[in-house]
Enzyme design. Structure first.
Site, PDB file in Angstrom:
ATOM      1  N   ARG A 254     -28.702  48.735 -27.912  1.00 38.11           N
ATOM      2  CA  ARG A 254     -29.108  49.735 -26.921  1.00 38.11           C
ATOM      3  C   ARG A 254     -28.124  49.801 -25.756  1.00 38.11           C
ATOM      4  O   ARG A 254     -28.005  50.832 -25.112  1.00 38.11           O
ATOM      5  CB  ARG A 254     -30.545  49.448 -26.457  1.00 38.11           C
ATOM      6  CG  ARG A 254     -30.719  48.135 -25.753  1.00 38.11           C
ATOM      7  CD  ARG A 254     -32.166  47.677 -25.690  1.00 38.11           C
ATOM      8  NE  ARG A 254     -32.649  47.185 -26.982  1.00 38.11           N
ATOM      9  CZ  ARG A 254     -33.887  46.762 -27.211  1.00 38.11           C
ATOM     10  NH1 ARG A 254     -34.792  46.771 -26.251  1.00 38.11           N
ATOM     11  NH2 ARG A 254     -34.228  46.337 -28.417  1.00 38.11           N
TER      12      ARG A 254
ATOM     13  N   LYS B 242     -28.857  34.207 -32.554  1.00 39.61           N
ATOM     14  CA  LYS B 242     -29.766  34.327 -33.681  1.00 39.61           C
ATOM     15  C   LYS B 242     -29.815  33.018 -34.456  1.00 39.61           C
ATOM     16  O   LYS B 242     -28.956  32.147 -34.278  1.00 39.61           O
ATOM     17  CB  LYS B 242     -29.263  35.423 -34.637  1.00 39.61           C
ATOM     18  CG  LYS B 242     -29.386  36.851 -34.128  1.00 39.61           C
ATOM     19  CD  LYS B 242     -28.936  37.834 -35.197  1.00 39.61           C
ATOM     20  CE  LYS B 242     -28.966  39.273 -34.705  1.00 39.61           C
ATOM     21  NZ  LYS B 242     -30.309  39.767 -34.385  1.00 39.61           N
TER      22      LYS B 242
HETATM   23  N1  BES Z   1     -29.178  44.252 -35.009  1.00 44.07           N
HETATM   24  C1  BES Z   1     -30.412  43.747 -34.537  1.00 44.07           C
HETATM   25  C2  BES Z   1     -31.612  44.395 -35.225  1.00 44.07           C
HETATM   26  C3  BES Z   1     -31.777  44.055 -36.674  1.00 44.07           C
HETATM   27  C4  BES Z   1     -32.470  42.924 -37.045  1.00 44.07           C
HETATM   28  C5  BES Z   1     -31.272  44.889 -37.641  1.00 44.07           C
HETATM   29  C6  BES Z   1     -32.621  42.626 -38.376  1.00 44.07           C
HETATM   30  C7  BES Z   1     -31.434  44.593 -38.996  1.00 44.07           C
HETATM   31  C8  BES Z   1     -32.100  43.454 -39.348  1.00 44.07           C
HETATM   32  C9  BES Z   1     -30.548  44.016 -33.052  1.00 44.07           C
HETATM   33  O1  BES Z   1     -29.376  43.984 -32.318  1.00 44.07           O
HETATM   34  C10 BES Z   1     -31.425  42.936 -32.510  1.00 44.07           C
HETATM   35  O2  BES Z   1     -31.031  41.811 -32.545  1.00 44.07           O
HETATM   36  N2  BES Z   1     -32.592  43.324 -32.008  1.00 44.07           N
HETATM   37  C11 BES Z   1     -33.505  42.392 -31.478  1.00 44.07           C
HETATM   38  C12 BES Z   1     -34.078  42.971 -30.212  1.00 44.07           C
HETATM   39  C13 BES Z   1     -34.920  42.015 -29.424  1.00 44.07           C
HETATM   40  C14 BES Z   1     -34.044  40.908 -28.857  1.00 44.07           C
HETATM   41  C15 BES Z   1     -35.590  42.770 -28.321  1.00 44.07           C
HETATM   42  C16 BES Z   1     -34.597  42.149 -32.505  1.00 44.07           C
HETATM   43  O3  BES Z   1     -34.999  43.101 -33.174  1.00 44.07           O
HETATM   44  O4  BES Z   1     -35.006  41.023 -32.669  1.00 44.07           O
HETATM   45 MN    MN Z   2     -28.886  41.997 -31.720  1.00 46.84          MN
END
Ligand code: BES
Ligand code: MN
Ligand code: ZN
Length: 481
Positions: free
Chosen positions: A334, A260
């Site tokens: 997931r 990230k």
């Molecule tokens: N934990 C994150 C989702 C999230 C993002 C929760 C911001 C709260 C605030 C999750 O694990 C994630 O990173 N999801 C990705 C999925 C994508 C790579 C398909 C996302 O939402 O960007």
């Molecule tokens: Mn994530």
């Protein structure tokens, strides 16, 4: 903070501040002599959650608390009004309110009293563990005064208990990731189980591997912290059905090798909010005693980049035997939920509900105050939605379109862990669906409401504890779907 019930239709004489309800178009009160004209002069419109502090002659304060349209007063309005009153009374040591008597005759006194106590207990929360001058609030005691007798008294006790459990979830969520590791989360669950009388099992990294939890193993590979699989069970005599609560327990989500941004990581200690909600909801069950067996399952790990980390393109076999191609290591929730959902389905439960801070896409779709609700059984989805409505937690039903299932077809494995950018909350839901078999299942994507940047209604800044009360309500009114 103790929250007590008083039969009096006015406040105990020795409180610092009294919160008096004001409904639109009705005389203020009960509890204090306030004139409509006086309030109107000061621009007070009695909107839900609006407050106006008025010093009285004895050195105390009366706070007028808006409850809005008298015909629309329900538990959610009372919870919001009680929370607003508590914020307005922040600097006082002893507070009391007659808000309960704003409840219409049609509203159960117990439900109304519980909502008022919840609003007070939830709004009085602050996370102060890491602050030198960390006082949660100056409020030392609260009294909910009004009619309703034993029913109202029991309601206040329930509300106080619920607020304590939600606040415990908030503490877990707000605690920095280095102090809230999977092992710490498991230790908390073990303590809760001992205290409340639940069964608890914790699988360590060896058992997790032996039990073929391929998703949890894969996500945990990059971390120096070992993963844990936490299982709590509430098994009352005479239970006629079994329910499973599953919560995403990523104690820190860096994204892994699909790392990230710095900004994107700032709040990622909160990626175990689903787990916190499950653990706190489980902790309430012995006291609330629903006649349903409930299993709580929490897969807990960090998601970190390292020389050991899972790499984009890697394939693993999940607990149910399906192979998964991991194209983005940041879609890790997931993966750990896949195994946890399989465990729930194997346990032959009658229904599953999972909570997860799963996708940024769900935040885009519904904003930060509303959770996405998905699932494979409309009757069950309706039950969960009803529970959320009673709890005053906002959810919205999103589809799991079979036409989108092809978006997670993999060239090399049974399924891949990401789809296209658009509809990301639904792709994630479709992925999870592959692991529940034909068990009625509902999924709450709480990426938005799990944390808050402002104080709003019963929520505070930071972890909100969203979902604890929805889960409790779901168990209390559970019917086999
Ligand atoms: N934990 C994150 C989702 C999230 C993002 C929760 C911001 C709260 C605030 C999750 O694990 C994630 O990173 N999801 C990705 C999925 C994508 C790579 C398909 C996302 O939402 O960007
Ligand atoms: Mn994530
Ligand atoms: Zn995550």
């Amino acid at each position: 903070m103790p929250i007590a019930f008083s039969h009096a239709r006015h406040a105990p004489a020795d409180v610092d501040v009294l919160g008096v309800p004001v409904a639109q178009g009705e005389p203020p009160g009960p509890g204090a002599e306030l004139s409509d004209a006086f309030l109107a002069e000061r621009g007070f419109e009695a909107k839900v959650g609006e407050t106006l502090a008025i010093p009285d002659e004895q050195g105390g304060t009366v706070i007028a608390v808006g409850v809005g349209d008298p015909s629309a007063i329900d538990a959610t309005v009372l919870r919001k009004a009680a929370a607003a009153f508590t914020r307005a009374a922040w600097k006082d040591a002893s507070i009391a309110t007659t808000l309960l008597d704003a409840a219409p005759p049609g509203l159960d006194r117990g439900v109304a009293a519980q909502a008022v106590a919840e609003g007070i207990g939830l709004a009085a929360y602050r996370f102060t563990r890491y602050k030198a001058d960390g006082k949660a609030s100056r409020i030392r005691s609260a009294v909910v005064a009004g009619s309703g007798g034993a029913k109202a008294s029991a309601g206040v006790e329930r509300g106080a208990r619920v607020a304590t459990a939600v606040n415990a979830a908030r503490d877990l969520i707000n605690t920095p990731a280095s102090d809230m590791t999977p092992r710490k989360l498991a230790a908390f669950a073990t303590d809760v189980a001992k205290r409340e009388g639940l069964d608890v099992t914790v699988w360590d990294e060896k058992t997790i591997a032996k039990e073929k939890l391929g998703g949890l193993v894969s996500v945990a590979k990059g971390s120096d912290e070992p993963p844990r699989l936490i299982r709590l069970e509430y098994n009352p005599p005479g239970a006629r059905a079994t329910l499973a609560f599953v919560g995403k327990g990523i104690t820190f989500d860096s994204g892994g090798l699909s790392i990230k941004t710095a900004y994107g990581m700032e709040t990622m200690k909160t990626d175990m909010s689903g787990a916190a909600a499950v653990l706190s909801a489980m902790s309430l069950l012995p006291a609330f005693a629903p006649k349903v067996r409930v299993i709580g399952i929490v897969p807990a790990t960090e998601n970190m980049p390292s020389g050991h980390a899972i790499k984009p393109g890697d394939v693993f076999a999940a607990r149910n035997g399906k192979t998964v191609e991991v194209l983005n290591t940041d879609a890790e929730g997931r993966l750990v939920l896949a195994d946890a959902l399989s465990l729930a389905a194997e346990a032959e439960v009658d229904a599953i509900v999972d909570l997860a801070t799963l996708t940024g896409a769900c935040q885009i779709a519904l904003g930060l105050k509303i959770a996405g609700l998905m699932g494979n059984n409309d009757g069950w989805i309706d039950q969960v939605r009803g529970a959320a409505d009673r709890a005053g937690e906002a959810v919205w039903h999103l589809p799991l379109p079979s036409a989108y299932r092809k978006h997670i077809d993999s060239d090399v494995a049974d399924i891949k862990n990401v789809g296209p950018r658009y509809g990301g909350a639904l792709t994630a839901g479709l992925f999870l669906q592959e692991f529940v078999g034909d068990v009625p299942w509902a999924h709450l994507d709480i990426a938005g409401p799990a944390r808050s940047d402002d104080e709003d209604g019963w929520t505070v800044k930071g972890g909100t504890g969203f979902g604890v009360r929805t889960l409790l309500e779901t168990a209390l009114k559970f019917k086999k779907p």
